[in-house]
Scaffold this motif. Structure first.
Motif, PDB file in Angstrom:
ATOM      1  N   MET A   1       0.849  -1.160   0.000  1.00  0.00           N
ATOM      2  CA  MET A   1       0.000   0.000   0.000  1.00  0.00           C
ATOM      3  C   MET A   1       0.903   1.233   0.000  1.00  0.00           C
ATOM      4  O   MET A   1       1.742   1.388   0.879  1.00  0.00           O
ATOM      5  N   LYS A   2       0.744   2.089  -0.993  1.00  0.00           N
ATOM      6  CA  LYS A   2       1.529   3.313  -1.099  1.00  0.00           C
ATOM      7  C   LYS A   2       0.648   4.486  -0.696  1.00  0.00           C
ATOM      8  O   LYS A   2      -0.471   4.634  -1.175  1.00  0.00           O
ATOM      9  N   ILE A   3       1.181   5.315   0.212  1.00  0.00           N
ATOM     10  CA  ILE A   3       0.436   6.464   0.722  1.00  0.00           C
ATOM     11  C   ILE A   3       1.205   7.732   0.386  1.00  0.00           C
ATOM     12  O   ILE A   3       2.380   7.853   0.742  1.00  0.00           O
ATOM     13  N   LYS A   4       0.549   8.666  -0.261  1.00  0.00           N
ATOM     14  CA  LYS A   4       1.166   9.953  -0.575  1.00  0.00           C
ATOM     15  C   LYS A   4       0.898  10.904   0.590  1.00  0.00           C
ATOM     16  O   LYS A   4      -0.229  10.987   1.085  1.00  0.00           O
ATOM     17  N   ILE A   5       1.938  11.605   1.009  1.00  0.00           N
ATOM     18  CA  ILE A   5       1.854  12.505   2.158  1.00  0.00           C
ATOM     19  C   ILE A   5       2.000  13.945   1.657  1.00  0.00           C
ATOM     20  O   ILE A   5       2.897  14.240   0.875  1.00  0.00           O
ATOM     21  N   PHE A   6       1.132  14.847   2.146  1.00  0.00           N
ATOM     22  CA  PHE A   6       1.147  16.223   1.675  1.00  0.00           C
ATOM     23  C   PHE A   6       1.281  17.224   2.819  1.00  0.00           C
ATOM     24  O   PHE A   6       0.938  16.924   3.960  1.00  0.00           O
ATOM     25  N   GLY A   7       1.745  18.418   2.463  1.00  0.00           N
ATOM     26  CA  GLY A   7       1.797  19.547   3.390  1.00  0.00           C
ATOM     27  C   GLY A   7       2.632  19.291   4.616  1.00  0.00           C
ATOM     28  O   GLY A   7       3.660  18.614   4.566  1.00  0.00           O
ATOM     29  N   LYS A   8       2.178  19.845   5.736  1.00  0.00           N
ATOM     30  CA  LYS A   8       2.942  19.753   6.978  1.00  0.00           C
ATOM     31  C   LYS A   8       3.057  18.321   7.503  1.00  0.00           C
ATOM     32  O   LYS A   8       3.878  18.039   8.363  1.00  0.00           O
ATOM     33  N   LEU A   9       2.242  17.414   6.973  1.00  0.00           N
ATOM     34  CA  LEU A   9       2.344  16.016   7.404  1.00  0.00           C
ATOM     35  C   LEU A   9       3.674  15.392   6.996  1.00  0.00           C
ATOM     36  O   LEU A   9       4.121  14.441   7.615  1.00  0.00           O
ATOM     37  N   THR A  10       4.317  15.960   5.972  1.00  0.00           N
ATOM     38  CA  THR A  10       5.627  15.433   5.572  1.00  0.00           C
ATOM     39  C   THR A  10       6.666  15.658   6.671  1.00  0.00           C
ATOM     40  O   THR A  10       7.637  14.919   6.754  1.00  0.00           O
ATOM     41  N   ASP A  11       6.450  16.649   7.542  1.00  0.00           N
ATOM     42  CA  ASP A  11       7.355  16.862   8.677  1.00  0.00           C
ATOM     43  C   ASP A  11       7.288  15.692   9.653  1.00  0.00           C
ATOM     44  O   ASP A  11       8.281  15.349  10.281  1.00  0.00           O
ATOM     45  N   ILE A  12       6.129  15.086   9.784  1.00  0.00           N
ATOM     46  CA  ILE A  12       5.950  13.939  10.682  1.00  0.00           C
ATOM     47  C   ILE A  12       6.544  12.687  10.053  1.00  0.00           C
ATOM     48  O   ILE A  12       7.271  11.931  10.695  1.00  0.00           O
ATOM     49  N   PHE A  13       6.256  12.450   8.787  1.00  0.00           N
ATOM     50  CA  PHE A  13       6.692  11.241   8.091  1.00  0.00           C
ATOM     51  C   PHE A  13       8.130  11.332   7.578  1.00  0.00           C
ATOM     52  O   PHE A  13       8.740  10.324   7.275  1.00  0.00           O
ATOM     53  N   LYS A  14       8.643  12.558   7.434  1.00  0.00           N
ATOM     54  CA  LYS A  14       9.984  12.805   6.878  1.00  0.00           C
ATOM     55  C   LYS A  14      10.105  12.298   5.445  1.00  0.00           C
ATOM     56  O   LYS A  14      11.182  11.953   4.977  1.00  0.00           O
ATOM     57  N   THR A  15       8.996  12.237   4.739  1.00  0.00           N
ATOM     58  CA  THR A  15       8.964  11.790   3.350  1.00  0.00           C
ATOM     59  C   THR A  15       7.635  12.212   2.732  1.00  0.00           C
ATOM     60  O   THR A  15       6.704  12.569   3.451  1.00  0.00           O
ATOM     61  N   GLU A  16       7.547  12.141   1.412  1.00  0.00           N
ATOM     62  CA  GLU A  16       6.295  12.453   0.712  1.00  0.00           C
ATOM     63  C   GLU A  16       5.556  11.191   0.294  1.00  0.00           C
ATOM     64  O   GLU A  16       4.483  11.278  -0.308  1.00  0.00           O
ATOM     65  N   GLU A  17       6.125  10.037   0.597  1.00  0.00           N
ATOM     66  CA  GLU A  17       5.496   8.771   0.239  1.00  0.00           C
ATOM     67  C   GLU A  17       5.847   7.741   1.298  1.00  0.00           C
ATOM     68  O   GLU A  17       6.989   7.644   1.723  1.00  0.00           O
ATOM     69  N   TYR A  18       4.844   6.993   1.740  1.00  0.00           N
ATOM     70  CA  TYR A  18       5.038   5.993   2.785  1.00  0.00           C
ATOM     71  C   TYR A  18       4.430   4.678   2.311  1.00  0.00           C
ATOM     72  O   TYR A  18       3.392   4.674   1.665  1.00  0.00           O
ATOM     73  N   HIS A  19       5.080   3.575   2.635  1.00  0.00           N
ATOM     74  CA  HIS A  19       4.603   2.254   2.207  1.00  0.00           C
ATOM     75  C   HIS A  19       4.253   1.385   3.410  1.00  0.00           C
ATOM     76  O   HIS A  19       4.962   1.392   4.415  1.00  0.00           O
ATOM     77  N   LEU A  20       3.155   0.642   3.273  1.00  0.00           N
ATOM     78  CA  LEU A  20       2.722  -0.321   4.278  1.00  0.00           C
ATOM     79  C   LEU A  20       2.527  -1.671   3.608  1.00  0.00           C
ATOM     80  O   LEU A  20       2.058  -1.736   2.473  1.00  0.00           O
ATOM     81  N   ASP A  21       2.850  -2.732   4.329  1.00  0.00           N
ATOM     82  CA  ASP A  21       2.605  -4.082   3.818  1.00  0.00           C
ATOM     83  C   ASP A  21       1.190  -4.498   4.190  1.00  0.00           C
ATOM     84  O   ASP A  21       0.965  -5.317   5.075  1.00  0.00           O
ATOM     85  N   ALA A  65      -5.616   0.901  -4.306  1.00  0.00           N
ATOM     86  CA  ALA A  65      -6.214   2.231  -4.239  1.00  0.00           C
ATOM     87  C   ALA A  65      -5.123   3.292  -4.169  1.00  0.00           C
ATOM     88  O   ALA A  65      -4.025   3.049  -3.673  1.00  0.00           O
ATOM     89  N   GLU A  66      -5.445   4.484  -4.668  1.00  0.00           N
ATOM     90  CA  GLU A  66      -4.554   5.619  -4.526  1.00  0.00           C
ATOM     91  C   GLU A  66      -4.920   6.279  -3.188  1.00  0.00           C
ATOM     92  O   GLU A  66      -6.053   6.722  -2.998  1.00  0.00           O
ATOM     93  N   ILE A  67      -3.954   6.336  -2.280  1.00  0.00           N
ATOM     94  CA  ILE A  67      -4.203   6.835  -0.932  1.00  0.00           C
ATOM     95  C   ILE A  67      -3.367   8.082  -0.684  1.00  0.00           C
ATOM     96  O   ILE A  67      -2.189   8.121  -1.048  1.00  0.00           O
ATOM     97  N   ALA A  68      -3.988   9.087  -0.063  1.00  0.00           N
ATOM     98  CA  ALA A  68      -3.262  10.313   0.274  1.00  0.00           C
ATOM     99  C   ALA A  68      -3.694  10.804   1.647  1.00  0.00           C
ATOM    100  O   ALA A  68      -4.845  10.621   2.053  1.00  0.00           O
ATOM    101  N   LEU A  69      -2.758  11.397   2.356  1.00  0.00           N
ATOM    102  CA  LEU A  69      -3.049  12.065   3.621  1.00  0.00           C
ATOM    103  C   LEU A  69      -2.897  13.552   3.391  1.00  0.00           C
ATOM    104  O   LEU A  69      -1.860  14.024   2.938  1.00  0.00           O
ATOM    105  N   LEU A  70      -3.960  14.302   3.703  1.00  0.00           N
ATOM    106  CA  LEU A  70      -3.974  15.741   3.465  1.00  0.00           C
ATOM    107  C   LEU A  70      -4.171  16.501   4.767  1.00  0.00           C
ATOM    108  O   LEU A  70      -5.085  16.169   5.534  1.00  0.00           O
ATOM    109  N   PRO A  71      -3.378  17.540   5.000  1.00  0.00           N
ATOM    110  CA  PRO A  71      -3.612  18.388   6.160  1.00  0.00           C
ATOM    111  C   PRO A  71      -4.810  19.300   5.885  1.00  0.00           C
ATOM    112  O   PRO A  71      -5.298  19.346   4.745  1.00  0.00           O
ATOM    113  N   PRO A  72      -5.265  20.041   6.884  1.00  0.00           N
ATOM    114  CA  PRO A  72      -6.372  20.982   6.639  1.00  0.00           C
ATOM    115  C   PRO A  72      -5.991  21.983   5.558  1.00  0.00           C
ATOM    116  O   PRO A  72      -4.822  22.331   5.399  1.00  0.00           O
TER     117      PRO A  72
END
Length: 76
Positions: A1-21, A65-72
């Motif tokens: 599962m590939k998750i795209k990370i946007f905005g200030k959430l990249t500060d938490i993840f330290k990346t713009e893309e995160y993978h889960l098994d 699925a295409e998954i993204a995390l978006l800040p407000p």
């Protein structure tokens, strides 16, 4: 599962893309797993977007699925 990370959430993840098994699951299961791995998410406001649609915790996430995390965002 590939998750795209946007905005200030990249500060938490330290990346713009995160993978889960993980494949098909519920949004709440994904949220819980991410908040366990990244505790800062528990105090953050963010949306989980699946295939370009904002989803609720009770919705399912289909395989590939295409998954993204978006800040407000403003301006709606």
């Amino acid at each position: 599962m590939k998750i795209k990370i946007f905005g200030k959430l990249t500060d938490i993840f330290k990346t713009e893309e995160y993978h889960l098994d993980k494949e098909e699951t519920f949004v709440i299961e994904l949220r819980n797993q991410l908040e366990k791995k990244f505790p800062q998410l528990k105090t953050s406001t963010y949306l989980i977007v699946i295939n370009e649609e904002i989803k609720q915790d009770s919705d399912t996430i289909p395989e590939n699925a295409e998954i993204a995390l978006l800040p407000p965002y403003s301006g709606g």
